[in-house]
Design an enzyme around this catalytic site. Structure first.
Site, mmCIF file in Angstrom:
data_model
loop_
_atom_site.group_PDB
_atom_site.id
_atom_site.type_symbol
_atom_site.label_atom_id
_atom_site.label_comp_id
_atom_site.label_asym_id
_atom_site.label_seq_id
_atom_site.Cartn_x
_atom_site.Cartn_y
_atom_site.Cartn_z
ATOM 1 N NE ARG A 184 -3.823 -2.769 -9.824
ATOM 2 C CZ ARG A 184 -4.061 -2.429 -11.086
ATOM 3 N NH1 ARG A 184 -3.055 -2.147 -11.911
ATOM 4 N NH2 ARG A 184 -5.293 -2.364 -11.548
ATOM 5 C CE1 TYR A 216 -2.520 -4.220 -4.810
ATOM 6 C CE2 TYR A 216 -4.270 -5.574 -5.718
ATOM 7 C CZ TYR A 216 -3.629 -4.351 -5.622
ATOM 8 O OH TYR A 216 -4.093 -3.278 -6.340
ATOM 9 C CE1 TYR A 227 -4.002 10.067 0.224
ATOM 10 C CE2 TYR A 227 -5.057 8.555 -1.333
ATOM 11 C CZ TYR A 227 -4.808 9.841 -0.897
ATOM 12 O OH TYR A 227 -5.358 10.901 -1.564
#
Length: 277
Positions: A81, A85, A107
């Site tokens: 990740r 990112y 979100y």
């Protein structure tokens, strides 16, 4: 990572803008009017939202909405990740460098458990562009509302579950303890989206230093849609290892003891226990 203050020496030739907004937890109903207007007026909107319903709703506000979700995988396989990112930041900054008004709709709250927003804003400002973040309704805000808890009554502590395990945190058992991303407890490689029962058991053993295994804890999941109910499942701490967890599961541990008075401070303030009711 903390967002650095906006530089006062912006290049007037750099007209690109970057704004991060939060869509809240429940679809459409928890986004602020200002955030919604930024989405409508953007040249391009990047999104990280939990489902297709939210993505389609964003498309009703702007014709150029691009999901960042595909960056989580490469050739059909999940990748680290950290790489994900950075790629997200790069594609966002590319559009800002094209002097576009770029909005990123994330979100919940755009600055909570979201390193992409902080990284991108810092990069945009370093390159001389205006960049800012608007707050959004977070999962924590929903937690207090759904469980009917006022965290101001006895205080609360909030940690990411794996960080809580890896570092020497000392919980105050007279306050609420919130552990985020419980389904990733013990996962530190940033390559997995789940943990194991063995690692959950290690967390339980760790927590048992301060809490009885009989102490009741809650698994909480906020509702994404107004027609759904939040998940609030109370179990004994010892039984946590047997509970089904998802990527949005949060662990709430209520206080196990009452607040203790600081008698030295009471004396300095000339306050008695009777004064406190």
């Amino acid at each position: 990572m903390q967002i650095k203050p906006l530089s006062s020496s912006l290049d007037p030739a750099k007209t690109g803008q970057l704004i991060f907004v939060g869509t809240g937890i429940q679809l459409a109903g928890q986004i602020g009017k200002l955030s919604e207007s930024y989405i409508q007026r953007a040249d391009v909107v990047f999104s990280l939202v939990p489902d297709g319903f939210a993505q389609r709703w964003l498309h009703t506000l702007n014709n150029d909405v691009r999901s960042l979700q595909p960056y989580y995988a490469q050739n059909g396989e999940t990748k680290n990740r950290r790489d994900t990112y950075q790629q997200m930041v790069d594609v966002i900054i590319t559009e800002v460098n094209a002097n576009k008004k770029v909005v990123c709709a994330l979100y919940g709250h755009p600055g909570v458990f979201s390193c992409v927003s902080h990284m991108a804003i810092e990069q945009a400002r370093l390159e001389g562009f205006t960049a800012k973040m608007l707050p959004g309704v977070s999962a924590e805000a929903c937690l207090w509302a759904d469980l009917g808890i006022d965290p101001g009554r006895c205080g609360h502590q909030s940690y990411e579950a794996t960080q809580f395990m890896l570092y020497l945190h000392q919980p105050d058992t007279s306050a609420h303890l919130v552990l985020w991303q419980i389904a990733l407890a013990g996962e530190y490689t940033l390559t997995q989206f789940g943990t194991t029962k063995a690692k959950i058991q290690l967390l339980v053993d760790h927590l048992s230093q301060w809490y009885s295994l009989e102490h009741k804890v809650a698994i909480y999941e906020a509702a994404n849609l107004a027609v759904h109910a939040p998940r609030i499942e109370w179990v004994k701490l010892a039984d946590l290892v047997h509970v089904a967890l998802t990527t949005i599961s949060t662990l709430l541990i209520p206080p196990s003891k009452a607040l203790s008075l600081n008698y030295d401070m009471l004396a300095k303030l000339a306050i008695t226990e009777t004064d406190l009711g």
